[in-house]
Design an enzyme around this catalytic site. Structure first.
Site, short mmCIF file in Angstrom:
data_model
loop_
_atom_site.label_atom_id
_atom_site.label_comp_id
_atom_site.label_asym_id
_atom_site.label_seq_id
_atom_site.Cartn_x
_atom_site.Cartn_y
_atom_site.Cartn_z
CE1 TYR A 111 -4.19 1.82 0.66
CE2 TYR A 111 -2.61 3.40 1.53
CZ TYR A 111 -3.88 3.11 1.06
OH TYR A 111 -4.82 4.10 1.00
CG PHE A 142 -7.66 15.91 -24.92
CD1 PHE A 142 -7.76 15.42 -26.22
CD2 PHE A 142 -8.10 15.11 -23.88
CE1 PHE A 142 -8.29 14.16 -26.46
CE2 PHE A 142 -8.63 13.84 -24.12
CZ PHE A 142 -8.72 13.37 -25.40
CG ASP A 143 -12.27 15.77 -25.99
OD1 ASP A 143 -11.07 15.74 -26.34
OD2 ASP A 143 -13.07 14.90 -26.32
CG ASP A 155 -2.59 17.36 -22.16
OD1 ASP A 155 -2.14 16.22 -21.94
OD2 ASP A 155 -3.76 17.56 -22.53
CB ALA A 162 -1.17 12.53 -23.78
CE LYS A 169 -4.52 9.05 -24.79
NZ LYS A 169 -4.76 10.41 -24.35
CG HIS A 171 -19.02 12.15 -29.07
ND1 HIS A 171 -19.11 13.20 -28.19
CD2 HIS A 171 -17.90 11.48 -28.75
CE1 HIS A 171 -18.07 13.17 -27.36
NE2 HIS A 171 -17.32 12.13 -27.68
C1 LIG Z 1 -5.93 11.15 -23.77
C2 LIG Z 1 -5.59 12.53 -23.45
C3 LIG Z 1 -5.92 13.11 -22.22
C4 LIG Z 1 -6.75 12.38 -21.18
O1 LIG Z 1 -6.14 11.21 -20.75
P1 LIG Z 1 -6.97 9.93 -20.29
O2 LIG Z 1 -5.89 8.97 -19.92
O3 LIG Z 1 -7.80 9.48 -21.44
O4 LIG Z 1 -7.81 10.33 -19.13
C5 LIG Z 1 -5.52 14.41 -21.99
N1 LIG Z 1 -4.85 15.11 -22.92
C6 LIG Z 1 -4.51 14.59 -24.11
C7 LIG Z 1 -3.76 15.41 -25.10
C8 LIG Z 1 -4.88 13.29 -24.42
O5 LIG Z 1 -4.58 12.79 -25.64
#
Ligand SMILES: *Cc1c(COP(=O)(O)O)cnc(C)c1O
Length: 458
Positions: free
Chosen positions: A72, A124-125, A215, A217, A258, A450
């Site tokens: 843990y 990103f969304d 960000d 990813a 990613k 969507h």
């Molecule tokens: C996928 C993604 C996120 C969100 O990550 P999750 O692991 O899906 O929660 C944030 N920013 C970018 C650019 C992404 O491609």
């Protein structure tokens, strides 16, 4: 003769794919209410819905899964990950989170308040969602070149410094908690940000005392593009480029699904100890104790190994090369796509292919359905369905572009699969005039429609 390119790995485990007939697919997509999210994965032959969490782990990563320490607190797997993050990214503090949006939730809980503005490049969304949920505003400062799909520009993810400065000037420092650079920029088509731009954005934000976060990813894919496209970086290793990129920012949120090539996971890294203490509280509240953050020990171990593999040049060359290969095949067949091909996906220009259909019949969704019917390939609509309705007027928002995104999972498909996808789209392109009707909505949710929208043929 010059030796041809070959992948820097071989395949140890295979997952059989089921073929289907067009007749079966017609029934399945009808039962799915013409929404590709409603299909079962067995009904799909080649799945290009997303590159998130869908990659193939290496045997080193699977070994790490067995070595995972499930304590843990103070798990050895946590310290493995900490060492990689310190060494690779030069970030002294981090907390694991269960995925990227969880890192956003933890960071923004500590930083963003109602009425704030957050400049960046096409957030990103989920990032935008977490900003807007806090009644703050995301301001897109991406360069104008990004919206022209035919323009060949090496760094379409770049931030326009004039747009950024006008945001920084027109709000008080207290109202701008951070600036976010998305590397690579998913929303603008997997387009990279140049080192020069990262450096300049960082310098400008420093002048206005605004922290800068990645960000992150697809940070490794961004580093690859810097190496092959930006002057002065040809001889640098990917890891040196990564270290330099991070040297300009105060922290990062990461979706490890990613570029860390794992099926689940994420983290939040930062330099400032005070901020780390603040985010630690939210991490414990939302995710879990600081040495596991919503993940199993084995997930942390696989992520540490994945970060090392994801920043190897030979891997990135193969991964981004495959995406470029699909882009080149489509170009050969005359299928209009966004230029240049992004790091993780090919974006097919549905508006150009189905220009004879009215936009009210959802051109990109129609193309996505046609591609599924043609060969069992699943892509995703980036168009009017995704853009949703105006919250006030409840009218459809018609975006400038109607795109079909084909996201390529990492190390998962071969170039034969890419050829197959390209021929499917070529066949559709040849008979595009025969596609005389699209779809209409029969049911939709009030937001994020969507995912669950139900359609019927016009
Ligand atoms: C996928 C993604 C996120 C969100 O990550 P999750 O692991 O899906 O929660 C944030 N920013 C970018 C650019 C992404 O491609």
């Amino acid at each position: 003769m010059e030796l041809p390119y070959a992948e820097p790995y071989k395949i140890k485990v295979v997952e059989p794919l089921g073929r289907s007939t067009r007749q079966e697919r017609e029934q399945w997509i009808k039962d799915a209410k013409y929404n590709l999210f409603n299909l079962r994965s067995e009904q799909v032959f080649i799945d290009l819905l997303t590159d998130s969490g869908t990659g193939a782990m290496s045997h080193h990563q699977w070994s790490e899964i067995m070595l995972g320490d499930e304590s843990y607190a103070g798990s050895a797997s946590y310290f493995k990950l900490k060492d990689v993050i310190t060494d690779l990214l030069g970030m002294p503090h981090f907390v694991p989170t269960h995925q990227g949006r969880a890192a956003e939730n933890v960071l923004f809980s500590a930083m963003i308040s109602e009425g704030d503005v957050v400049p960046g490049n096409s957030h990103f969304d989920t990032t935008k969602g977490h900003i807007e949920f806090r009644r703050a505003t995301a301001i897109d400062c991406t360069i104008d070149e990004a919206s022209d799909t035919t323009l060949d520009h090496p760094f379409k993810g770049n931030i326009d410094l004039n747009k950024l400065e006008s945001v920084l000037k027109s709000h008080s420092r207290q109202k701008i908690p951070l600036c976010i650079i998305t590397v690579t920029c998913n929303t603008s088509g997997g387009q990279p940000v140049s080192m020069e731009n990262i450096r300049e954005v960082s310098a400008m934000c420093r002048k206005y005392e605004v922290p800068v976060f990645f960000d992150a990813a697809r940070f490794a894919e961004n580093a690859y593009f810097i190496k092959i496209r930006e002057k002065g970086y040809e001889e640098h290793s990917i890891r040196d480029i990564v270290r330099e990129m991070y040297s300009y920012v105060d922290g990062a949120t990461m979706s490890s699904k990613k570029d860390a090539i794992v099926n689940i996971g994420g983290f939040l890294a930062c330099r400032d100890k005070k901020l780390f203490e603040k985010v630690s509280m939210f991490c414990i509240l939302y995710e879990g104790y600081l040495t596991y953050g919503g993940l199993a020990g084995r997930d942390l171990a696989a992520m540490a190994q994945g970060l090392k593999e994801g920043t190897e040049f030979s891997y990135l060359e193969s991964r981004i090369g495959q995406v470029a290969y699909l882009g080149a095949q489509l170009k050969k067949y005359g299928v209009p796509c966004q230029e240049p091909t992004g790091g993780h996906a090919v974006f097919v220009d549905a508006k150009k292919i189905l220009k004879h259909l009215p936009k009210e019949q959802y051109q990109a969704q129609t193309l996505a359905i046609e591609l599924y019917l043609e060969g069992g390939v699943r892509g995703v609509e980036i168009g009017t369905l995704l853009a949703d309705r105006d919250p006030k007027t409840r009218e459809n928002r018609y975006p400038q572009l109607e795109l079909l995104r084909l996201a390529i999972p990492r190390r998962t498909y071969t170039n034969n699969h890419m050829d197959y996808v390209a021929v499917c789209l070529s066949n559709i392109y040849q008979r595009r005039e025969q596609i005389t009707a699209g779809y209409r909505i029969v049911r939709e949710a009030p937001i994020m429609r969507h995912f669950t929208v139900e359609l019927e043929k016009v």
